[in-house]
Design a protein around this motif. Structure first.
Motif, PDB file in Angstrom:
ATOM      1  N   LYS A  47       0.876  -1.174   0.000  1.00 55.58           N
ATOM      2  CA  LYS A  47       0.000   0.000   0.000  1.00 55.58           C
ATOM      3  C   LYS A  47       0.904   1.212   0.000  1.00 55.58           C
ATOM      4  N   MET A  48       0.795   2.074  -0.974  1.00 51.50           N
ATOM      5  CA  MET A  48       1.655   3.258  -1.057  1.00 51.50           C
ATOM      6  C   MET A  48       1.013   4.296  -1.978  1.00 51.50           C
ATOM      7  N   PRO A  49       1.500   5.522  -1.910  1.00 57.54           N
ATOM      8  CA  PRO A  49       0.961   6.526  -2.835  1.00 57.54           C
ATOM      9  C   PRO A  49       1.309   6.181  -4.275  1.00 57.54           C
ATOM     10  N   GLN A  50       0.533   6.706  -5.181  1.00 52.65           N
ATOM     11  CA  GLN A  50       0.714   6.380  -6.602  1.00 52.65           C
ATOM     12  C   GLN A  50       2.137   6.708  -7.063  1.00 52.65           C
ATOM     13  N   TYR A  51       2.667   7.863  -6.600  1.00 50.56           N
ATOM     14  CA  TYR A  51       4.014   8.268  -7.078  1.00 50.56           C
ATOM     15  C   TYR A  51       5.069   7.254  -6.647  1.00 50.56           C
ATOM     16  N   TYR A 105      -6.595   7.280  -0.151  1.00 47.26           N
ATOM     17  CA  TYR A 105      -5.330   7.782   0.402  1.00 47.26           C
ATOM     18  C   TYR A 105      -4.098   7.094  -0.191  1.00 47.26           C
ATOM     19  N   ALA A 106      -4.300   5.881  -0.729  1.00 46.93           N
ATOM     20  CA  ALA A 106      -3.138   5.150  -1.249  1.00 46.93           C
ATOM     21  C   ALA A 106      -3.590   4.154  -2.316  1.00 46.93           C
ATOM     22  N   VAL A 107      -2.595   3.615  -2.959  1.00 46.93           N
ATOM     23  CA  VAL A 107      -2.892   2.582  -3.963  1.00 46.93           C
ATOM     24  C   VAL A 107      -2.505   1.236  -3.346  1.00 46.93           C
ATOM     25  N   GLU A 108      -3.403   0.276  -3.474  1.00 45.50           N
ATOM     26  CA  GLU A 108      -3.098  -1.081  -3.013  1.00 45.50           C
ATOM     27  C   GLU A 108      -2.697  -1.877  -4.252  1.00 45.50           C
ATOM     28  N   ALA A 109      -1.596  -2.609  -4.159  1.00 43.80           N
ATOM     29  CA  ALA A 109      -1.134  -3.299  -5.368  1.00 43.80           C
ATOM     30  C   ALA A 109      -0.602  -4.694  -5.048  1.00 43.80           C
ATOM     31  N   LEU A 110      -0.815  -5.588  -6.004  1.00 40.93           N
ATOM     32  CA  LEU A 110      -0.202  -6.917  -5.922  1.00 40.93           C
ATOM     33  C   LEU A 110       1.121  -6.826  -6.667  1.00 40.93           C
ATOM     34  N   VAL A 111       2.190  -7.189  -5.959  1.00 40.59           N
ATOM     35  CA  VAL A 111       3.513  -7.057  -6.583  1.00 40.59           C
ATOM     36  C   VAL A 111       4.280  -8.367  -6.491  1.00 40.59           C
ATOM     37  N   LYS A 112       5.289  -8.475  -7.347  1.00 38.62           N
ATOM     38  CA  LYS A 112       6.160  -9.658  -7.283  1.00 38.62           C
ATOM     39  C   LYS A 112       7.227  -9.394  -6.227  1.00 38.62           C
ATOM     40  N   THR A 146      -6.598 -12.473  -1.410  1.00 38.47           N
ATOM     41  CA  THR A 146      -6.237 -11.170  -1.996  1.00 38.47           C
ATOM     42  C   THR A 146      -5.389 -11.371  -3.250  1.00 38.47           C
ATOM     43  N   VAL A 147      -4.493 -12.345  -3.202  1.00 39.22           N
ATOM     44  CA  VAL A 147      -3.662 -12.614  -4.388  1.00 39.22           C
ATOM     45  C   VAL A 147      -4.553 -12.968  -5.576  1.00 39.22           C
ATOM     46  N   ILE A 148      -5.518 -13.884  -5.317  1.00 38.42           N
ATOM     47  CA  ILE A 148      -6.427 -14.319  -6.389  1.00 38.42           C
ATOM     48  C   ILE A 148      -7.244 -13.141  -6.926  1.00 38.42           C
ATOM     49  N   LEU A 149      -7.777 -12.335  -6.001  1.00 40.70           N
ATOM     50  CA  LEU A 149      -8.603 -11.191  -6.427  1.00 40.70           C
ATOM     51  C   LEU A 149      -7.795 -10.233  -7.299  1.00 40.70           C
ATOM     52  N   PHE A 150      -6.569  -9.954  -6.880  1.00 42.86           N
ATOM     53  CA  PHE A 150      -5.736  -9.032  -7.673  1.00 42.86           C
ATOM     54  C   PHE A 150      -5.334  -9.653  -9.011  1.00 42.86           C
ATOM     55  N   LEU A 151      -5.078 -10.970  -8.984  1.00 42.47           N
ATOM     56  CA  LEU A 151      -4.720 -11.629 -10.252  1.00 42.47           C
ATOM     57  C   LEU A 151      -5.897 -11.590 -11.221  1.00 42.47           C
ATOM     58  N   ALA A 152      -7.088 -11.779 -10.674  1.00 40.70           N
ATOM     59  CA  ALA A 152      -8.288 -11.720 -11.529  1.00 40.70           C
ATOM     60  C   ALA A 152      -8.428 -10.327 -12.123  1.00 40.70           C
TER      61      ALA A 152
END
Lengths: 203, 283
Positions: free
Chosen positions: B225-229, B247-254, B271-277
């Motif tokens: 979870k972090m700001p877009q920049y 307030y932030a971007v939530e992202a699935l990352v490697k 959460t991994v599955i949801l983001f992968l979908a």
């Protein structure tokens, strides 16, 4: 196959009690047409079994068990064959008992009528059951009712079998052999068509 | 050796395509087949059991091509539980046992009765009066009572209360204590799969997004979870998919692409599955 027949037997168990009472009542009524109705009822039993199967989607589960699709189809024909045979035996048995009480032996005409009615019902089965496999129980039942209405008119004419036998050159043996051949041919064709229709259901 | 192997399996219906699916379930393992409703999980199971015909590809179950005549004998080794396909509703548990005794050569009455007792299933109550949980438990008792080597379970835990689900998942775990025993378990409840599965195959809109060891999947991916920049400054190919919040971007990352010391969130399989979908949808 034994498992499928046992499943069908359990499915019909409650209905069978009612059915046995109906057969006995129809058999003691002194009219061969009423006995015929009992045999027609026996030939209808696969519809009841398939209706229960459809409601629980049993077929979807059964094709995943060690059964072939052909066995699933054939079991429905077998349940009808068994029911028709048992009904004929019960009807004849009751008529023998009634005859004994009245001091009369079972006549050739009585036996012939029961057997020919059974043949007619098995041909009826061969015509309607592929439709039930194809269209499902609801629409298949309509086909059955149409056939029944037609068959009923035919069955009514069986009353005049004795008259027909008196004036015709057709012997009882010819009628029996011809009827048996028609039953075998129609049912072999019907099972083959039903198998084909059933295979397509699971494409 | 694999209990189930699918190679390039394709099945086309009007408005649906199961597209070139390949995965394997190793013997002794539990594979969770996950995906949204309509993703193709039930179609895949039907194809595995040859209940429907595939348009292309190859399927082997317990070493046998599932379209060979020998597959009928293989079915003796497979216990199947289907979502909303049951025994005729007028039957009771005793009658179901009698029918199955005539169906499976290795049917074991003692094992069946033991499962019925364990799962608290009434013997004489008609199936139509069963709750969904009881129906599933009876189906599972049947599936386990003919000495199967493979269980194939389609949505066997959906719609059940947490207590029953836990009870059933324990049974599955016990089953795979024998290393010859395997389970293919389809569900859209990822938390259930997370509890028991060794492998996860993720189907999305008829395509296999991934088939991976569950632990490796959680090692491979993380949620940040972090700001877009800040997200934009991560190395290329790090972000698999992201979701913007106020307030932030939530992202699935490697994980292996993340710079050392990057803070990650608690990551679950769900959460991994949801983001992968979500990533799949964008692709």
């Amino acid at each position: 196959m034994k498992g499928l027949l046992l499943k069908d037997f359990y499915t019909l168990l409650k209905q069978l009690k009612f059915y046995l009472i109906i057969i006995v009542i129809l058999s003691v009524i002194p009219s061969m047409n009423m006995t015929s109705m009992g045999i027609v009822y026996a030939a209808m039993l696969p519809i009841a079994v398939i209706a229960f199967d459809e409601r629980s989607k049993w077929d979807h589960l059964a094709v995943m068990m060690p059964y072939t699709r052909n066995e699933l189809v054939l079991s429905k024909y077998l349940i009808a064959y068994i029911a028709v045979a048992v009904t004929c035996l019960i009807s004849l048995g009751i008529q023998v008992i009634i005859g004994a009480v009245n001091g009369q032996a079972l006549t050739m005409e009585q036996m012939l009528t029961v057997v020919l009615t059974a043949f007619a019902c098995l041909i009826l089965l061969a015509i309607y059951l592929p439709f039930v496999f194809w269209l499902g129980v609801e629409r298949g039942r309509i086909v059955f009712l149409v056939l029944m209405a037609t068959a009923f008119i035919g069955l009514m004419s069986l009353e005049s079998i004795k008259a027909m036998m008196d004036y015709s050159t057709i012997t009882p043996a010819t009628l029996l052999l011809g009827g048996a051949a028609a039953v075998i041919v129609s049912n072999v064709v019907a099972v083959a068509i039903s198998n084909r229709v059933y295979q397509r259901k699971f494409l | 050796m694999n209990a189930i192997e699918l190679h390039g399996v394709t099945k086309r219906y009007d408005g649906f395509l199961l597209d070139n699916v390949s995965f394997a379930l190793p013997r002794g393992a539990i594979l969770g087949l996950v995906g949204e409703n309509g993703a193709g999980k039930s179609t895949t199971i039907k194809l595995i059991m040859d209940a429907i015909r595939r348009d292309a590809g190859e399927i082997r179950v317990l070493g046998e091509d599932n379209q060979s005549p020998a597959f009928r004998a293989v079915k003796e080794d497979i216990g199947v539980v289907l979502d909303e396909a049951y025994f005729p509703e007028v039957l009771n548990a005793t009658q179901v046992g009698a029918v199955m005794k005539q169906t499976y050569q290795r049917w074991n009455d003692a094992v069946y009765m033991n499962h019925l007792k364990l799962l608290d299933i009434p013997l004489k109550k008609a199936f139509r009066d069963f709750s969904r949980g009881m129906k599933m438990k009876l189906a599972i008792a049947v599936a386990l009572s003919h000495d199967p080597k493979l269980l194939i379970l389609d949505e066997a835990t959906s719609g059940l209360d947490p207590m029953v689900r836990d009870e059933i998942l324990t049974l599955f775990n016990d089953f795979t204590r024998d290393e010859e025993h395997s389970i293919l378990l389809s569900s859209h409840i990822v938390s259930d799969l997370e509890k028991v599965c060794d492998y996860i195959a993720f189907l999305h809109k008829g395509k296999l997004v991934l088939c991976e060891e569950k632990d490796r999947l959680l090692e491979q991916y993380a949620i940040v979870k972090m700001p877009q920049y800040a997200l934009d400054q991560l190395p290329a190919d790090t972000v698999v998919s992201s979701k913007s919040g106020p307030y932030a971007v939530e992202a699935l990352v490697k994980r292996d692409r993340l710079p050392h010391g990057t803070q990650t969130e608690f990551t679950t399989l769900e959460t991994v599955i949801l983001f992968l979908a979500r990533g799949g949808d964008r692709a």
